[in-house]
Motif scaffolding. Structure first.
Motif, PDB file in Angstrom:
ATOM      1  N   GLN A 159       0.878  -1.158   0.000  1.00 48.10           N
ATOM      2  CA  GLN A 159       0.000   0.000   0.000  1.00 48.10           C
ATOM      3  C   GLN A 159       0.921   1.216   0.000  1.00 48.10           C
ATOM      4  O   GLN A 159       1.566   1.519   1.003  1.00 48.10           O
ATOM      5  N   LEU A 185      -2.243  -3.900  -9.814  1.00 47.92           N
ATOM      6  CA  LEU A 185      -2.901  -2.786  -9.132  1.00 47.92           C
ATOM      7  C   LEU A 185      -4.310  -3.213  -8.728  1.00 47.92           C
ATOM      8  O   LEU A 185      -5.137  -3.555  -9.572  1.00 47.92           O
ATOM      9  N   SER A 188      -6.874   2.251  -6.440  1.00 44.89           N
ATOM     10  CA  SER A 188      -6.104   3.495  -6.324  1.00 44.89           C
ATOM     11  C   SER A 188      -7.057   4.669  -6.185  1.00 44.89           C
ATOM     12  O   SER A 188      -8.216   4.610  -6.609  1.00 44.89           O
ATOM     13  N   THR A 190      -6.727   9.295  -5.491  1.00 45.37           N
ATOM     14  CA  THR A 190      -5.854  10.462  -5.351  1.00 45.37           C
ATOM     15  C   THR A 190      -6.466  11.427  -4.349  1.00 45.37           C
ATOM     16  O   THR A 190      -7.664  11.718  -4.408  1.00 45.37           O
ATOM     17  N   LEU A 196      -1.061  10.134  -4.446  1.00 50.54           N
ATOM     18  CA  LEU A 196      -1.615   8.945  -5.089  1.00 50.54           C
ATOM     19  C   LEU A 196      -1.528   7.776  -4.119  1.00 50.54           C
ATOM     20  O   LEU A 196      -0.439   7.420  -3.661  1.00 50.54           O
ATOM     21  N   ALA A 198      -2.123   3.856  -3.753  1.00 53.46           N
ATOM     22  CA  ALA A 198      -2.287   2.695  -4.625  1.00 53.46           C
ATOM     23  C   ALA A 198      -1.939   1.412  -3.888  1.00 53.46           C
ATOM     24  O   ALA A 198      -0.954   1.358  -3.148  1.00 53.46           O
ATOM     25  N   THR A 199      -2.742   0.385  -4.095  1.00 52.72           N
ATOM     26  CA  THR A 199      -2.502  -0.925  -3.500  1.00 52.72           C
ATOM     27  C   THR A 199      -2.155  -1.917  -4.599  1.00 52.72           C
ATOM     28  O   THR A 199      -2.887  -2.060  -5.583  1.00 52.72           O
ATOM     29  N   TYR A 200      -1.018  -2.596  -4.427  1.00 51.60           N
ATOM     30  CA  TYR A 200      -0.523  -3.566  -5.402  1.00 51.60           C
ATOM     31  C   TYR A 200      -0.390  -4.931  -4.739  1.00 51.60           C
ATOM     32  O   TYR A 200       0.119  -5.034  -3.617  1.00 51.60           O
TER      33      TYR A 200
END
Length: 228
Positions: A159, A185, A188, A190, A196, A198-200
């Motif tokens: 995260q 991804l 996500s 903003t 930004l 974003a969770t991967y």
């Protein structure tokens, strides 16, 4: 099966050192400590609260452990107290309660309640913990601890909160020992201040291809000779 998740505040050039204040980690003459503070907003707060809503234990390197241990146990959690913070108290109660797994060479100095030593072989211990039933393991900060876990491919999810600035120097999230890996991804958003979030999630091996002409030109073949 327990997953390992890294949550990190990160600059555009990959620095994760001392995001919360100038005294967190000034090592290496890092003089930009506290670089996230002026970007705080409700969207970032909601993303962090969402992370804390799931069961987890903390997985910490010694530097981050010492930062947390010098702060969260001392946050007032009594609503009737004069210095009670409605924002900080729930985090303090949570961090005090969960198990803290710590990588350290001085296990006898782990004084914060519910702290456990990861042992001499951190990677082996974590391989075992990941096979057990229980809450996921959540890493905050701890950039030095993250490096051997990246090399051993033990991290399942990131995260990342990307801040719109570059710092030029400082400890980086992905260093030279990082094992090549693909991530997907998952979500996500903003924030109003341009962060930004974003969770991967880990997604197998890196897939490669080529945009080159099917029949390379003579110029391209010559270029390849020079590069080899």
């Amino acid at each position: 099966m327990r997953n390992i998740t890294v949550s990190a505040f990160i600059s555009l050039d990959g620095v994760v050192q001392a995001p919360g204040g100038p005294h967190e980690d000034p090592s290496g003459n890092f003089d930009h400590g506290g670089w996230t503070t002026c970007y705080a907003d409700e969207v970032i707060g909601a993303a962090i609260d969402e992370s804390f809503a799931k069961p987890f234990d903390l997985l910490l390197g010694r530097t981050t452990y010492d930062i947390f241990a010098a702060h969260w146990p001392y946050v007032e959690t009594d609503p009737s107290a004069e210095d009670f913070s409605e924002q900080d108290a729930p985090i303090a109660e949570l961090f005090n309660r969960v198990t803290k797994y710590v990588a350290t060479h001085s296990p006898d100095t782990l004084s914060w309640q519910n702290s456990q030593w990861l042992g001499e072989d951190v990677v082996a211990t974590l391989r075992g913990l990941k096979k057990e039933e229980g809450p996921d393991l959540w890493i905050w900060g701890s950039s030095r601890l993250i490096q051997p876990l990246l090399e051993a491919d033990l991290i399942d999810e990131f995260q990342l909160l990307f801040y719109p600035l570059v710092l030029g120097k400082g400890k980086r999230l992905f260093d030279s020992g990082t094992m090549p890996a693909a991530f997907k991804l998952m979500k996500s958003t903003t924030s109003p201040n341009g962060v930004l979030i974003a969770t991967y999630k880990r997604a197998g091996e890196i897939q490669t291809g080529s945009f080159a002409l099917e029949q390379p030109s003579e110029a391209e073949l010559e270029r390849r000779k020079k590069c080899s």
